[in-house]
Design a protein around this motif. Structure first.
Motif, PDB file in Angstrom:
ATOM      1  N   ALA A  58     -18.530  -1.636  -2.709  1.00 49.04           N
ATOM      2  CA  ALA A  58     -18.180  -1.054  -1.403  1.00 49.04           C
ATOM      3  C   ALA A  58     -16.691  -0.680  -1.363  1.00 49.04           C
ATOM      4  N   SER A  59     -15.868  -1.457  -2.071  1.00 49.16           N
ATOM      5  CA  SER A  59     -14.413  -1.203  -2.096  1.00 49.16           C
ATOM      6  C   SER A  59     -14.057   0.098  -2.807  1.00 49.16           C
ATOM      7  N   VAL A  60     -14.891   0.506  -3.762  1.00 47.04           N
ATOM      8  CA  VAL A  60     -14.580   1.729  -4.529  1.00 47.04           C
ATOM      9  C   VAL A  60     -15.489   2.898  -4.148  1.00 47.04           C
ATOM     10  N   ALA A  61     -16.142   2.805  -2.982  1.00 50.43           N
ATOM     11  CA  ALA A  61     -17.021   3.891  -2.521  1.00 50.43           C
ATOM     12  C   ALA A  61     -16.224   5.195  -2.433  1.00 50.43           C
ATOM     13  N   GLU A  62     -16.928   6.294  -2.496  1.00 52.04           N
ATOM     14  CA  GLU A  62     -16.268   7.604  -2.434  1.00 52.04           C
ATOM     15  C   GLU A  62     -15.504   7.734  -1.115  1.00 52.04           C
ATOM     16  N   GLY A  63     -14.273   8.230  -1.206  1.00 51.51           N
ATOM     17  CA  GLY A  63     -13.470   8.408   0.009  1.00 51.51           C
ATOM     18  C   GLY A  63     -12.675   7.175   0.416  1.00 51.51           C
TER      19      GLY A  63
ATOM     20  N   HIS B 161      -8.684   4.690  -3.938  1.00 51.31           N
ATOM     21  CA  HIS B 161      -8.439   5.801  -4.865  1.00 51.31           C
ATOM     22  C   HIS B 161      -7.032   6.398  -4.685  1.00 51.31           C
ATOM     23  N   ASN B 162      -6.240   5.831  -3.757  1.00 53.97           N
ATOM     24  CA  ASN B 162      -4.816   6.193  -3.645  1.00 53.97           C
ATOM     25  C   ASN B 162      -3.953   5.376  -4.604  1.00 53.97           C
ATOM     26  N   MET B 163      -4.564   4.416  -5.310  1.00 55.60           N
ATOM     27  CA  MET B 163      -3.799   3.634  -6.287  1.00 55.60           C
ATOM     28  C   MET B 163      -3.325   4.556  -7.413  1.00 55.60           C
ATOM     29  N   PRO B 164      -2.199   4.225  -8.054  1.00 62.66           N
ATOM     30  CA  PRO B 164      -1.664   5.122  -9.091  1.00 62.66           C
ATOM     31  C   PRO B 164      -2.412   5.059 -10.418  1.00 62.66           C
ATOM     32  N   PHE B 165      -3.591   4.442 -10.422  1.00 61.15           N
ATOM     33  CA  PHE B 165      -4.438   4.392 -11.627  1.00 61.15           C
ATOM     34  C   PHE B 165      -5.888   4.323 -11.170  1.00 61.15           C
ATOM     35  N   ASN B 166      -6.796   4.604 -12.084  1.00 59.24           N
ATOM     36  CA  ASN B 166      -8.218   4.588 -11.749  1.00 59.24           C
ATOM     37  C   ASN B 166      -8.705   3.150 -11.561  1.00 59.24           C
TER      38      ASN B 166
ATOM     39  N   GLU C 184       0.839  -1.208   0.000  1.00 60.82           N
ATOM     40  CA  GLU C 184       0.000   0.000   0.000  1.00 60.82           C
ATOM     41  C   GLU C 184       0.872   1.256   0.000  1.00 60.82           C
ATOM     42  N   ALA C 185       1.968   1.234   0.788  1.00 58.56           N
ATOM     43  CA  ALA C 185       2.884   2.391   0.804  1.00 58.56           C
ATOM     44  C   ALA C 185       3.524   2.599  -0.575  1.00 58.56           C
ATOM     45  N   ARG C 186       3.844   1.486  -1.228  1.00 54.39           N
ATOM     46  CA  ARG C 186       4.449   1.553  -2.566  1.00 54.39           C
ATOM     47  C   ARG C 186       3.472   2.202  -3.560  1.00 54.39           C
ATOM     48  N   ALA C 187       2.210   1.807  -3.463  1.00 59.20           N
ATOM     49  CA  ALA C 187       1.187   2.384  -4.360  1.00 59.20           C
ATOM     50  C   ALA C 187       1.021   3.884  -4.090  1.00 59.20           C
TER      51      ALA C 187
ATOM     52  N   ALA D 270      -4.081   1.815   0.604  1.00 58.57           N
ATOM     53  CA  ALA D 270      -4.525   1.793  -0.797  1.00 58.57           C
ATOM     54  C   ALA D 270      -5.626   0.746  -0.993  1.00 58.57           C
ATOM     55  N   ALA D 271      -5.441  -0.169  -1.958  1.00 59.19           N
ATOM     56  CA  ALA D 271      -6.525  -1.103  -2.301  1.00 59.19           C
ATOM     57  C   ALA D 271      -6.763  -2.176  -1.248  1.00 59.19           C
ATOM     58  N   ALA D 272      -5.697  -2.703  -0.634  1.00 66.12           N
ATOM     59  CA  ALA D 272      -5.846  -3.850   0.275  1.00 66.12           C
ATOM     60  C   ALA D 272      -6.850  -3.573   1.396  1.00 66.12           C
ATOM     61  N   HIS D 273      -6.735  -2.411   2.036  1.00 65.59           N
ATOM     62  CA  HIS D 273      -7.661  -2.092   3.128  1.00 65.59           C
ATOM     63  C   HIS D 273      -9.060  -1.732   2.621  1.00 65.59           C
ATOM     64  N   ALA D 274      -9.141  -1.145   1.430  1.00 66.29           N
ATOM     65  CA  ALA D 274     -10.459  -0.841   0.854  1.00 66.29           C
ATOM     66  C   ALA D 274     -11.196  -2.137   0.532  1.00 66.29           C
ATOM     67  N   ILE D 275     -10.464  -3.134   0.036  1.00 61.76           N
ATOM     68  CA  ILE D 275     -11.079  -4.433  -0.281  1.00 61.76           C
ATOM     69  C   ILE D 275     -11.477  -5.143   1.014  1.00 61.76           C
ATOM     70  N   HIS D 276     -10.672  -4.989   2.057  1.00 63.19           N
ATOM     71  CA  HIS D 276     -11.076  -5.487   3.388  1.00 63.19           C
ATOM     72  C   HIS D 276     -12.426  -4.889   3.766  1.00 63.19           C
ATOM     73  N   ASN D 277     -12.567  -3.571   3.599  1.00 64.78           N
ATOM     74  CA  ASN D 277     -13.820  -2.903   3.960  1.00 64.78           C
ATOM     75  C   ASN D 277     -14.969  -3.430   3.115  1.00 64.78           C
ATOM     76  N   GLY D 278     -14.678  -3.727   1.841  1.00 64.45           N
ATOM     77  CA  GLY D 278     -15.690  -4.314   0.966  1.00 64.45           C
ATOM     78  C   GLY D 278     -16.122  -5.686   1.454  1.00 64.45           C
ATOM     79  N   LEU D 279     -15.169  -6.489   1.897  1.00 65.39           N
ATOM     80  CA  LEU D 279     -15.457  -7.855   2.367  1.00 65.39           C
ATOM     81  C   LEU D 279     -16.335  -7.868   3.624  1.00 65.39           C
ATOM     82  N   THR D 280     -16.348  -6.753   4.359  1.00 64.87           N
ATOM     83  CA  THR D 280     -17.186  -6.716   5.576  1.00 64.87           C
ATOM     84  C   THR D 280     -18.688  -6.752   5.238  1.00 64.87           C
ATOM     85  N   VAL D 281     -19.057  -6.518   3.976  1.00 64.37           N
ATOM     86  CA  VAL D 281     -20.489  -6.609   3.617  1.00 64.37           C
ATOM     87  C   VAL D 281     -20.944  -8.075   3.510  1.00 64.37           C
ATOM     88  N   LEU D 282     -19.998  -8.999   3.429  1.00 63.90           N
ATOM     89  CA  LEU D 282     -20.351 -10.428   3.351  1.00 63.90           C
ATOM     90  C   LEU D 282     -20.497 -11.007   4.752  1.00 63.90           C
TER      91      LEU D 282
END
Length: 364
Positions: free
Chosen positions: A329-334, A338-343, A179-182, A252-264
């Protein structure tokens, strides 16, 4: 030029039996500490704490934390601390106890010392408290102006905790470097309020190298509820290296995807770090990282018992619709994705989850 910021606790102290010296550390910050711990941790530590203060003829107040880091509980304990004339706060225990201690100290305006009794996340070092409602659902993040004055680690206590907690901490720490690298690539602003410093990035990188070199050894030793140099290194990686790395290196993405997984609902039994580990693998797929790197991460996860497939997380029977909800949920606003170096879109995340799952199965 951009502003670069690194933040950290005033002191990080780690060693076998360090809790026995607690009075020695608190006396530099206040004359009457207000110490909180839940019922289980109080039973575990009260005598050690008491002995330390009695040996030095010092006073302290110890109160029972009722288990939820809610505004009601924070206010109850804050009132008690003020009533007893305490001038600093100490939290001994897991994340919710430590966050409650941070919040009480913030509202009183005094120093805080945190004493983690488990190494399952990298939160102790941070200038952040997560508040919940009394029912236990997420309420809000309390962003604090400073990190704890001291983070005190007694490795004897942490090594005696269930080994799954130490492994979950490795899962949380696993994301730190990637995540720091991204964030470094995208020049993202971290939770420290600036761009990634070289120091924070170096600590994030060291965190990953330590997991690869000592993770499995530490797990095997900790299964016997004892500590050695591998366990010591992993505790430092889980709490300190990952703590500075995530806060000043960025999420970056790893923690956002974690947050997405909490909906399951299927994933509710998992610890934070267990979901983050799968989120890390998914982030590497999103980045189209080299196969050697993906393989190294999967093999590390398998060796210590972190999930690399949906089945490992108990989510083998989820539908496409459910996985698309995770992706949305992983790509929700905020979100930190969205810290990834691409959309990154929800479709990208959905495809990456399926690919990560297939790679996890392939290397099984």
């Amino acid at each position: 030029m951009s502003t670069k910021i690194i933040i950290s606790p005033g002191k990080y102290i780690q060693g076998n039996g360090e809790l026995a010296h607690i009075e020695n550390y608190t006396k530099n910050y206040g004359r009457k500490p207000f110490i909180i711990a839940d019922e289980f941790v109080t039973g575990l530590t009260k005598d050690i704490v008491d002995k330390s203060y009695k040996a030095n003829n010092a006073e302290y107040v110890m109160e029972l934390f009722k288990g939820e880091c809610s505004k009601v509980e924070i206010n109850r304990l804050k009132a008690l601390a003020e009533e007893k004339g305490c001038d600093m706060v100490v939290g001994i225990g897991g994340g919710k106890t430590l966050d409650t201690a941070k919040a009480i100290a913030f509202y009183i305006g005094c120093p805080v010392i945190v004493v983690p009794t488990i190494a399952s996340t990298d939160a102790p070092c941070s200038a952040l408290a997560v508040l919940y409602t009394e029912e236990g659902t997420f309420d809000e993040y309390l962003l604090l102006p400073t990190n704890p004055s001291v983070v005190l680690i007694d490795t004897q206590i942490i090594a005696a905790a269930p080994v799954r907690l130490l492994v979950a901490g490795m899962g949380d720490a696993l994301a730190t470097y990637f995540e720091a690298r991204a964030c470094k690539r995208s020049n993202a602003v971290t939770m420290a309020g600036g761009n990634v410093t070289e120091g924070a990035f170096a600590l994030a990188e060291l965190c990953y190298k330590t997991l690869i070199s000592d993770g499995l050894k530490a797990k095997l030793v900790a299964e016997s509820k004892i500590s050695n140099s591998s366990v010591e290194k992993i505790i430092e990686a889980n709490i300190y290296l990952s703590g500075i790395g995530f806060e000043s290196g960025g999420l970056a993405a790893a923690h956002a995807i974690h947050n997405g997984l909490t909906v399951l609902e299927e994933c509710h039994h998992l610890y934070h770090g267990e979901k983050v580990a799968f989120g890390t693998l998914t982030q590497l797929v999103l980045e189209n990282a080299p196969m050697e790197e993906i393989k190294e991460v999967i093999e590390f996860c398998k060796s210590v018992g972190l999930p690399t497939t949906l089945e490992d997380m108990g989510a083998q029977n989820v539908t496409e619709e459910q996985l698309r909800k995770v992706a949305e949920a992983s790509v929700a606003e905020g979100e930190t994705i969205h810290n990834m170096p691409f959309n990154v879109t929800a479709d990208d995340v959905y495809a990456a989850i399926l690919t990560a799952d297939k790679l996890g199965k392939y290397f099984k």
